[in-house]
Design an enzyme around this catalytic site. Structure first.
Site, PDB file in Angstrom:
ATOM      1  N   SER A  53      -7.857  -4.573   5.318  1.00 62.52           N
ATOM      2  CA  SER A  53      -8.477  -4.302   4.011  1.00 62.52           C
ATOM      3  C   SER A  53      -8.823  -5.599   3.253  1.00 62.52           C
ATOM      4  O   SER A  53      -8.527  -5.729   2.061  1.00 62.52           O
ATOM      5  CB  SER A  53      -7.572  -3.407   3.150  1.00 62.52           C
ATOM      6  OG  SER A  53      -7.332  -2.186   3.813  1.00 62.52           O
ATOM      7  N   ARG A  78     -12.317   2.293  -7.917  1.00 67.10           N
ATOM      8  CA  ARG A  78     -11.498   3.431  -8.351  1.00 67.10           C
ATOM      9  C   ARG A  78     -11.892   3.879  -9.761  1.00 67.10           C
ATOM     10  O   ARG A  78     -12.653   3.199 -10.436  1.00 67.10           O
ATOM     11  CB  ARG A  78     -10.023   3.041  -8.296  1.00 67.10           C
ATOM     12  CG  ARG A  78      -9.610   2.714  -6.869  1.00 67.10           C
ATOM     13  CD  ARG A  78      -8.139   2.441  -6.757  1.00 67.10           C
ATOM     14  NE  ARG A  78      -7.810   2.118  -5.369  1.00 67.10           N
ATOM     15  CZ  ARG A  78      -6.588   2.133  -4.867  1.00 67.10           C
ATOM     16  NH1 ARG A  78      -5.573   2.457  -5.640  1.00 67.10           N
ATOM     17  NH2 ARG A  78      -6.387   1.833  -3.599  1.00 67.10           N
ATOM     18  N   ARG A 120      -4.713  -1.605   9.016  1.00 65.13           N
ATOM     19  CA  ARG A 120      -5.901  -2.428   8.800  1.00 65.13           C
ATOM     20  C   ARG A 120      -5.594  -3.535   7.798  1.00 65.13           C
ATOM     21  O   ARG A 120      -4.568  -3.498   7.118  1.00 65.13           O
ATOM     22  CB  ARG A 120      -7.082  -1.576   8.320  1.00 65.13           C
ATOM     23  CG  ARG A 120      -6.786  -0.726   7.100  1.00 65.13           C
ATOM     24  CD  ARG A 120      -8.016   0.076   6.646  1.00 65.13           C
ATOM     25  NE  ARG A 120      -7.675   1.022   5.602  1.00 65.13           N
ATOM     26  CZ  ARG A 120      -7.588   2.351   5.766  1.00 65.13           C
ATOM     27  NH1 ARG A 120      -7.858   2.899   6.937  1.00 65.13           N
ATOM     28  NH2 ARG A 120      -7.257   3.132   4.756  1.00 65.13           N
ATOM     29  N   GLU A 141       2.272 -12.732  12.557  1.00 70.15           N
ATOM     30  CA  GLU A 141       2.894 -11.617  13.269  1.00 70.15           C
ATOM     31  C   GLU A 141       2.805 -10.421  12.327  1.00 70.15           C
ATOM     32  O   GLU A 141       3.255 -10.483  11.177  1.00 70.15           O
ATOM     33  CB  GLU A 141       4.361 -11.930  13.594  1.00 70.15           C
ATOM     34  CG  GLU A 141       4.523 -13.087  14.554  1.00 70.15           C
ATOM     35  CD  GLU A 141       3.940 -12.797  15.927  1.00 70.15           C
ATOM     36  OE1 GLU A 141       3.988 -11.636  16.378  1.00 70.15           O
ATOM     37  OE2 GLU A 141       3.412 -13.745  16.558  1.00 70.15           O
ATOM     38  N   ARG A 168      -0.681   9.453  -9.815  1.00 68.71           N
ATOM     39  CA  ARG A 168      -0.778   8.188  -9.067  1.00 68.71           C
ATOM     40  C   ARG A 168      -0.204   7.018  -9.867  1.00 68.71           C
ATOM     41  O   ARG A 168       0.388   6.098  -9.317  1.00 68.71           O
ATOM     42  CB  ARG A 168      -2.243   7.889  -8.710  1.00 68.71           C
ATOM     43  CG  ARG A 168      -2.829   8.800  -7.636  1.00 68.71           C
ATOM     44  CD  ARG A 168      -4.298   8.453  -7.378  1.00 68.71           C
ATOM     45  NE  ARG A 168      -4.463   7.073  -6.944  1.00 68.71           N
ATOM     46  CZ  ARG A 168      -4.311   6.639  -5.688  1.00 68.71           C
ATOM     47  NH1 ARG A 168      -4.018   7.496  -4.735  1.00 68.71           N
ATOM     48  NH2 ARG A 168      -4.480   5.367  -5.384  1.00 68.71           N
ATOM     49  N   ASP A 221       0.825  -1.213   0.000  1.00 65.29           N
ATOM     50  CA  ASP A 221       0.000   0.000   0.000  1.00 65.29           C
ATOM     51  C   ASP A 221       0.860   1.265   0.000  1.00 65.29           C
ATOM     52  O   ASP A 221       1.980   1.268   0.507  1.00 65.29           O
ATOM     53  CB  ASP A 221      -0.927  -0.022   1.229  1.00 65.29           C
ATOM     54  CG  ASP A 221      -2.046   0.992   1.110  1.00 65.29           C
ATOM     55  OD1 ASP A 221      -2.453   1.308  -0.030  1.00 65.29           O
ATOM     56  OD2 ASP A 221      -2.508   1.486   2.150  1.00 65.29           O
ATOM     57  N   GLY A 222       0.283   2.329  -0.549  1.00 70.23           N
ATOM     58  CA  GLY A 222       0.926   3.638  -0.486  1.00 70.23           C
ATOM     59  C   GLY A 222       1.499   4.140  -1.802  1.00 70.23           C
ATOM     60  O   GLY A 222       2.154   5.190  -1.836  1.00 70.23           O
ATOM     61  N   ASN A 250     -10.951  -2.602  -5.153  1.00 69.55           N
ATOM     62  CA  ASN A 250     -10.219  -1.601  -5.945  1.00 69.55           C
ATOM     63  C   ASN A 250     -10.920  -1.262  -7.256  1.00 69.55           C
ATOM     64  O   ASN A 250     -10.604  -0.258  -7.896  1.00 69.55           O
ATOM     65  CB  ASN A 250      -8.780  -2.041  -6.207  1.00 69.55           C
ATOM     66  CG  ASN A 250      -7.889  -1.981  -4.979  1.00 69.55           C
ATOM     67  OD1 ASN A 250      -6.972  -2.779  -4.815  1.00 69.55           O
ATOM     68  ND2 ASN A 250      -8.146  -1.024  -4.082  1.00 69.55           N
ATOM     69  N   GLY A 287      -0.058   5.467  -4.373  1.00 69.91           N
ATOM     70  CA  GLY A 287      -0.684   6.729  -4.775  1.00 69.91           C
ATOM     71  C   GLY A 287      -0.128   7.897  -3.983  1.00 69.91           C
ATOM     72  O   GLY A 287       0.243   8.939  -4.551  1.00 69.91           O
TER      73      GLY A 287
HETATM   74  C1  IPE Z   1      -5.292  -2.621  -0.047  1.00 71.64           C
HETATM   75  O1  IPE Z   1      -5.069  -1.280  -0.175  1.00 71.64           O
HETATM   76  C2  IPE Z   1      -5.275  -3.291  -1.400  1.00 71.64           C
HETATM   77  C3  IPE Z   1      -3.957  -3.403  -2.019  1.00 71.64           C
HETATM   78  C4  IPE Z   1      -2.812  -3.034  -1.513  1.00 71.64           C
HETATM   79  C5  IPE Z   1      -3.959  -4.019  -3.321  1.00 71.64           C
HETATM   80  P1  IPE Z   1      -6.256  -0.210  -0.332  1.00 71.64           P
HETATM   81  O2  IPE Z   1      -5.598   1.092  -0.544  1.00 71.64           O
HETATM   82  O3  IPE Z   1      -7.205  -0.664  -1.360  1.00 71.64           O
HETATM   83  O4  IPE Z   1      -6.964  -0.291   1.092  1.00 71.64           O
HETATM   84  P2  IPE Z   1      -7.818   0.794   1.869  1.00 71.64           P
HETATM   85  O5  IPE Z   1      -8.838   1.356   0.913  1.00 71.64           O
HETATM   86  O6  IPE Z   1      -6.868   1.836   2.340  1.00 71.64           O
HETATM   87  O7  IPE Z   1      -8.420   0.055   3.034  1.00 71.64           O
HETATM   88  C1  IPE Z   2      -1.613   0.235  -3.373  1.00 76.58           C
HETATM   89  O1  IPE Z   2      -1.411   1.599  -3.397  1.00 76.58           O
HETATM   90  C2  IPE Z   2      -1.807  -0.359  -4.731  1.00 76.58           C
HETATM   91  C3  IPE Z   2      -3.190  -0.747  -5.029  1.00 76.58           C
HETATM   92  C4  IPE Z   2      -4.190  -0.705  -4.208  1.00 76.58           C
HETATM   93  C5  IPE Z   2      -3.452  -1.213  -6.361  1.00 76.58           C
HETATM   94  P1  IPE Z   2      -2.632   2.623  -3.403  1.00 76.58           P
HETATM   95  O2  IPE Z   2      -3.032   2.895  -4.808  1.00 76.58           O
HETATM   96  O3  IPE Z   2      -3.729   2.154  -2.521  1.00 76.58           O
HETATM   97  O4  IPE Z   2      -1.921   3.906  -2.789  1.00 76.58           O
HETATM   98  P2  IPE Z   2      -2.550   4.906  -1.730  1.00 76.58           P
HETATM   99  O5  IPE Z   2      -2.984   4.086  -0.548  1.00 76.58           O
HETATM  100  O6  IPE Z   2      -3.676   5.603  -2.407  1.00 76.58           O
HETATM  101  O7  IPE Z   2      -1.414   5.810  -1.391  1.00 76.58           O
HETATM  102 MG    MG Z   3      -4.133   2.422  -0.529  1.00 73.93          MG
END
Ligand code: IPE
Ligand code: IPE
Ligand code: MG
Length: 235
Positions: free
Chosen positions: A188, A64, A186, A199, A26, A13-14, A61, A16
């Site tokens: 997710s 989006r 979390r 862990e 993004r 995650d992260g 997802n 974006g």
């Molecule tokens: C979880 O991240 C899904 C992936 C990393 C593929 P999200 O960005 O979709 O989760 P939320 O919306 O913050 O819970």
């Molecule tokens: C995780 O990064 C990748 C996917 C969910 C596909 P995000 O796209 O959720 O990035 P943030 O959480 O918005 O930073």
């Molecule tokens: Mg995310």
């Protein structure tokens, strides 16, 4: 002291926020995340991790924008066709977890190709969770169990917490270490059944910046985690 974990899972995650904070689109974050995955998959193999599960795209997802979903799907195809080839040549067996429905034909085809190409590899397993949801996996398992019971392929008493794994998308051992990058604390909807005694490590690092160093820190810490599985400490 705990041995090297057999099964590590990463909620990548992260991407974006990594991009936005750098004034980029993004999509640039997703591209950088792809590189980080290739890197970490090879490193995990090198240090002897047998199974790595990664969350690439959740069923949720699809909420989006069409533009972001399309970009991600095209990027995944590119990775399966080009980048993961290197991972495949290193002896990594690639498998997928998730629902096939709603995925484009060209995505399914690229997935099938890489699965086929790596099916005899045995150095380690990379389980890519794509169009994946943990609750969906449990629902799908329940339906398969219902079918097997109806067809008298199993008896009610055959169903245990261990045998249940056979009904999940992939029959892999439980997760020992779960890492979520990107600051959120979390699950997710990620591998709810398999994370029962994982862990958990929540890292502030955004996934594109996740590297060997971060994994080594987690593994160093994991050695000293006291895994009791509901029992009482014995030493
Ligand atoms: C979880 O991240 C899904 C992936 C990393 C593929 P999200 O960005 O979709 O989760 P939320 O919306 O913050 O819970
Ligand atoms: C995780 O990064 C990748 C996917 C969910 C596909 P995000 O796209 O959720 O990035 P943030 O959480 O918005 O930073
Ligand atoms: Mg995310």
């Amino acid at each position: 002291m705990n041995e090297l974990p057999k099964h590590i899972a990463i909620i990548m995650d992260g991407n974006g926020r990594w991009a936005t904070e750098r004034g980029k689109k993004r999509s640039e974050g997703h591209r950088a995340g792809g590189k980080a995955l290739e890197n970490i998959a090879l490193y995990a193999k090198k240090i002897g991790i047998k199974i790595l599960s990664v969350y690439a795209f959740s069923t949720d997802n699809f909420k989006r924008s069409q533009e972001e979903v399309d970009f991600l799907m095209n990027l995944l195809i590119y990775y399966f066709n080009e980048k993961l080839d290197r991972v495949a040549k290193e002896g990594v067996k690639i498998v997928f977890s998730g629902r096939r429905e709603h995925l484009r034909d060209d995505v399914l085809q690229a997935m099938d190709n890489i699965v086929n190409k790596t099916k005899d590899n045995d150095a380690c397993i990379l389980n890519i969770c794509l169009n994946y949801g943990g609750q969906e996996e449990i629902v799908d398992a329940t339906l398969k169990i219902h079918e097997d019971l109806n067809n008298k392929l199993i008896k009610k008493e055959d169903l245990t917490r261990e045998s249940y794994y056979k009904y999940l998308y992939q029959d892999l051992p439980p997760i020992d270490v779960l890492i979520r990058t990107g600051k959120e604390h979390r699950l997710s909807n990620f591998m709810l059944y398999q994370n029962t005694y994982a862990e958990i490590y929540f890292l502030d690092t955004y996934f594109p910046d996740f590297s060997e160093k971060h994994l080594n820190n987690v593994l160093d810490n994991y050695k000293n985690r006291d895994r009791r599985f509901g029992g009482v400490k014995t030493n």
